[in-house]
Design a protein around this motif. Sequence first.
Motif, PDB file in Angstrom:
ATOM      1  N   GLU A 129       0.849  -1.193   0.000  1.00 35.98           N
ATOM      2  CA  GLU A 129       0.000   0.000   0.000  1.00 35.98           C
ATOM      3  C   GLU A 129       0.882   1.240   0.000  1.00 35.98           C
ATOM      4  O   GLU A 129       1.871   1.301   0.733  1.00 35.98           O
ATOM      5  N   PRO A 130       0.537   2.241  -0.801  1.00 34.75           N
ATOM      6  CA  PRO A 130       1.326   3.480  -0.806  1.00 34.75           C
ATOM      7  C   PRO A 130       1.301   4.130   0.575  1.00 34.75           C
ATOM      8  O   PRO A 130       0.355   3.960   1.349  1.00 34.75           O
ATOM      9  N   LEU A 131       2.356   4.865   0.871  1.00 36.31           N
ATOM     10  CA  LEU A 131       2.491   5.537   2.160  1.00 36.31           C
ATOM     11  C   LEU A 131       2.243   7.027   1.987  1.00 36.31           C
ATOM     12  O   LEU A 131       3.005   7.697   1.273  1.00 36.31           O
ATOM     13  N   PRO A 132       1.192   7.559   2.595  1.00 32.22           N
ATOM     14  CA  PRO A 132       1.010   9.016   2.554  1.00 32.22           C
ATOM     15  C   PRO A 132       2.153   9.672   3.332  1.00 32.22           C
ATOM     16  O   PRO A 132       2.395   9.330   4.487  1.00 32.22           O
ATOM     17  N   TYR A 133       2.857  10.558   2.671  1.00 33.39           N
ATOM     18  CA  TYR A 133       3.996  11.227   3.316  1.00 33.39           C
ATOM     19  C   TYR A 133       4.035  12.680   2.856  1.00 33.39           C
ATOM     20  O   TYR A 133       4.142  12.955   1.665  1.00 33.39           O
ATOM     21  N   ARG A 136       2.681  13.953  -0.621  1.00 33.32           N
ATOM     22  CA  ARG A 136       2.759  12.972  -1.710  1.00 33.32           C
ATOM     23  C   ARG A 136       2.461  11.579  -1.192  1.00 33.32           C
ATOM     24  O   ARG A 136       2.280  11.369  -0.012  1.00 33.32           O
ATOM     25  N   SER A 137       2.420  10.672  -2.106  1.00 36.53           N
ATOM     26  CA  SER A 137       2.204   9.270  -1.789  1.00 36.53           C
ATOM     27  C   SER A 137       3.443   8.496  -2.237  1.00 36.53           C
ATOM     28  O   SER A 137       3.824   8.559  -3.406  1.00 36.53           O
TER      29      SER A 137
END
Length: 183
Positions: A129-133, A136-137
């Motif tokens: 799963e992409p990491l919200p940071y 951005r993702s």
Amino acid sequence: MDLQLAASVAPLLGWVVHGGILGRRLASARRDPLTGLHTRSGWTARADRLIRRHPRAAILLVDLDRFKDLNDTHGHAAGDAALIATADRLRAWCGRNGTAGRLGGDEFVAVVRDLAVVDLHRLTVALHEPLPYEDRSLALAASIGSCSVAELPVRTLPDALAAADAAMYVAKGRGRRGSRTSR
């Protein structure tokens, strides 16, 4: 008499305080300060016990794919966020069925009571799963190798780790976005 009692109790109290401080230091040394997961030594003790008690136990090795690129491109804070997210996802997946640890760098390990009762595909999906940071993702990917201890000729933790490591490298060779169980 009260002075005599106090003089005899003071050294004992000192040893109790010292023992408590030492115990807390040892416990914190068995936890990774960034992720809160067990370190190699803390995890190994738990894994050995679990393997002895549960004949269908399995060992998993997890390695983040392209972690160096993520660190170089987005910085060490983003890399730390990826490590923390991976640890949280692995810990949640293990739940009460096992325990997770961080071997170092971007390598993680887990032991579960029975690989047949946990959903390895669900772990693979969670680790991708992409990491919200920040704004951005960040794309995350991991390779997973697993080994059912029951399938080993000698049911030891070092042998299971070696088999899971070999399976993980097979998964890496298949395109870096999957899992592989040793046979």
